[in-house]
Design an enzyme around this catalytic site. Structure first.
Site, mmCIF file in Angstrom:
data_model
loop_
_atom_site.group_PDB
_atom_site.id
_atom_site.type_symbol
_atom_site.label_atom_id
_atom_site.label_comp_id
_atom_site.label_asym_id
_atom_site.label_seq_id
_atom_site.Cartn_x
_atom_site.Cartn_y
_atom_site.Cartn_z
ATOM 1 C CB SER A 82 -7.724 -3.695 2.857
ATOM 2 O OG SER A 82 -7.477 -2.476 3.520
ATOM 3 C CG ASN A 118 1.993 1.533 -5.176
ATOM 4 O OD1 ASN A 118 2.906 1.356 -4.378
ATOM 5 N ND2 ASN A 118 1.506 0.564 -5.940
ATOM 6 C CG ASP A 171 -2.081 0.950 1.090
ATOM 7 O OD1 ASP A 171 -2.364 1.387 -0.044
ATOM 8 O OD2 ASP A 171 -2.696 1.280 2.114
ATOM 9 C CG ASN A 231 -7.879 -2.077 -5.285
ATOM 10 O OD1 ASN A 231 -6.999 -2.911 -5.070
ATOM 11 N ND2 ASN A 231 -8.125 -1.080 -4.415
HETATM 12 C C1 IPE Z 1 -1.544 0.278 -3.322
HETATM 13 O O1 IPE Z 1 -1.329 1.647 -3.367
HETATM 14 C C2 IPE Z 1 -1.707 -0.322 -4.695
HETATM 15 C C3 IPE Z 1 -3.063 -0.794 -4.981
HETATM 16 C C4 IPE Z 1 -4.118 -0.721 -4.219
HETATM 17 C C5 IPE Z 1 -3.224 -1.395 -6.272
HETATM 18 P P1 IPE Z 1 -2.539 2.668 -3.361
HETATM 19 O O2 IPE Z 1 -2.855 2.992 -4.782
HETATM 20 O O3 IPE Z 1 -3.664 2.157 -2.562
HETATM 21 O O4 IPE Z 1 -1.850 3.898 -2.683
HETATM 22 P P2 IPE Z 1 -2.488 4.898 -1.617
HETATM 23 O O5 IPE Z 1 -3.056 4.072 -0.524
HETATM 24 O O6 IPE Z 1 -3.530 5.686 -2.344
HETATM 25 O O7 IPE Z 1 -1.325 5.729 -1.182
HETATM 26 C C1 IPE Z 2 -5.412 -2.827 -0.364
HETATM 27 O O1 IPE Z 2 -5.087 -1.493 -0.458
HETATM 28 C C2 IPE Z 2 -5.363 -3.476 -1.702
HETATM 29 C C3 IPE Z 2 -4.064 -3.598 -2.338
HETATM 30 C C4 IPE Z 2 -2.909 -3.244 -1.837
HETATM 31 C C5 IPE Z 2 -4.085 -4.181 -3.644
HETATM 32 P P1 IPE Z 2 -6.208 -0.357 -0.590
HETATM 33 O O2 IPE Z 2 -5.478 0.916 -0.710
HETATM 34 O O3 IPE Z 2 -7.140 -0.715 -1.689
HETATM 35 O O4 IPE Z 2 -6.974 -0.491 0.783
HETATM 36 P P2 IPE Z 2 -7.835 0.582 1.599
HETATM 37 O O5 IPE Z 2 -8.899 1.058 0.662
HETATM 38 O O6 IPE Z 2 -6.916 1.682 1.993
HETATM 39 O O7 IPE Z 2 -8.345 -0.162 2.784
HETATM 40 MG MG MG Z 3 -4.130 2.340 -0.604
#
Ligand code: IPE
Ligand code: IPE
Ligand code: MG
Length: 235
Positions: free
Chosen positions: A190, A22, A20, A68
């Protein structure tokens, strides 16, 4: 590398990672979110090869959750492109390290070319007997349990116990998770591997996934090796 020198006495057999942060990583640099995902894939490559080198047997990473899909179209499209790109770019290294690739989740909703790529890499690495690298794509812990229940019903099975039921899960071929790592400071599951996480040790770090490296990984492993696992018993 000598794990003992890093203060690591026991290794987890199965490590799961919620990659998480990115988006936050990209935002901090004034970049579009997809740049964060691209950088996240680079971090993943290093972690996969390092985990295999030090002797982790199973590594499962959360790449795309059933929730997602609610992200903007452009981001979803990119996240659907990344796994195949990752496999293509790292094919040689994956074979060199004798890594077996597997995917869990509902594949039917993934783009057809991605489904084909997954099938191809699963087949091509099936004989590798090193680390098993599992990517969770369109995976949800609840969805996994529900599809398992439905298959139990379809097969007319009258009764299950834990061991029998597990065989219907996407996660059937893996042991329980010993260590769950979540980056980016959020402290939640999550909807990741609900069943296999029942007795996992949880490790949360504020480091954003694209910044996660060997040093961070060793830190998590060190903390794990100092944990006192009890499984409901007493010491
Ligand atoms: C995790 O990073 C990657 C995926 C969920 C695919 P995020 O895209 O959730 O990054 P944040 O949480 O918005 O920083
Ligand atoms: C969890 O991250 C899913 C992945 C890393 C692929 P999210 O960024 O989607 O989770 P929440 O929404 O913050 O709980
Ligand atoms: Mg995230």
């Amino acid at each position: 590398m000598k794990l003992a020198n890093a203060g690591i006495k026991t290794l987890p057999r199965h490590v799961a990672i919620i990659m998480d942060g990115n988006g936050t990583w990209a935002k901090k640099r004034g970049l579009p979110r997809n740049f964060g995902h691209r950088q996240g894939a680079r971090a993943l490559k290093n972690v996969v090869l390092f985990a295999s080198k030090i002797g982790i047997k199973y590594l499962t990473v959360f790449a795309f959750s059933t929730e997602n899909w609610s992200r903007p179209r452009e981001e979803v499209d990119y996240l659907m492109k990344l796994p195949a790109e990752f496999m293509r770019a790292n094919e040689t290294d994956i074979h060199k390290h004798n890594i077996r690739f597997a995917c869990i989740g509902d594949r039917s909703r993934l783009p057809e070319d991605l489904q084909k790529t997954i099938d191809k890499y699963e087949k091509e690495t099936a004989e590798n007997d090193g680390m098993i690298f599992i990517v969770a794509l369109n995976y949800g812990g609840k969805a996994d349990i529900i599809q398992a229940v439905n298959r139990v019903i379809d097969e007319g099975v009258a009764e299950v116990d834990e061991e029998k039921f597990e065989r219907y899960l996407y996660t059937k071929d893996m042991p329980d998770v010993d260590l769950l790592i979540r980056t980016s400071g959020q402290k939640r599951i999550s909807n990741f591997l609900l069943w296999k996480l029942s007795y996992s040790e949880l490790y949360f770090t504020k480091t954003l996934w694209p910044d996660f490296n060997k040093t961070q990984f060793l830190k998590a492993l060190k903390e794990y090796s100092n944990r006192d696992r009890r499984y409901g018993g007493i010491k």
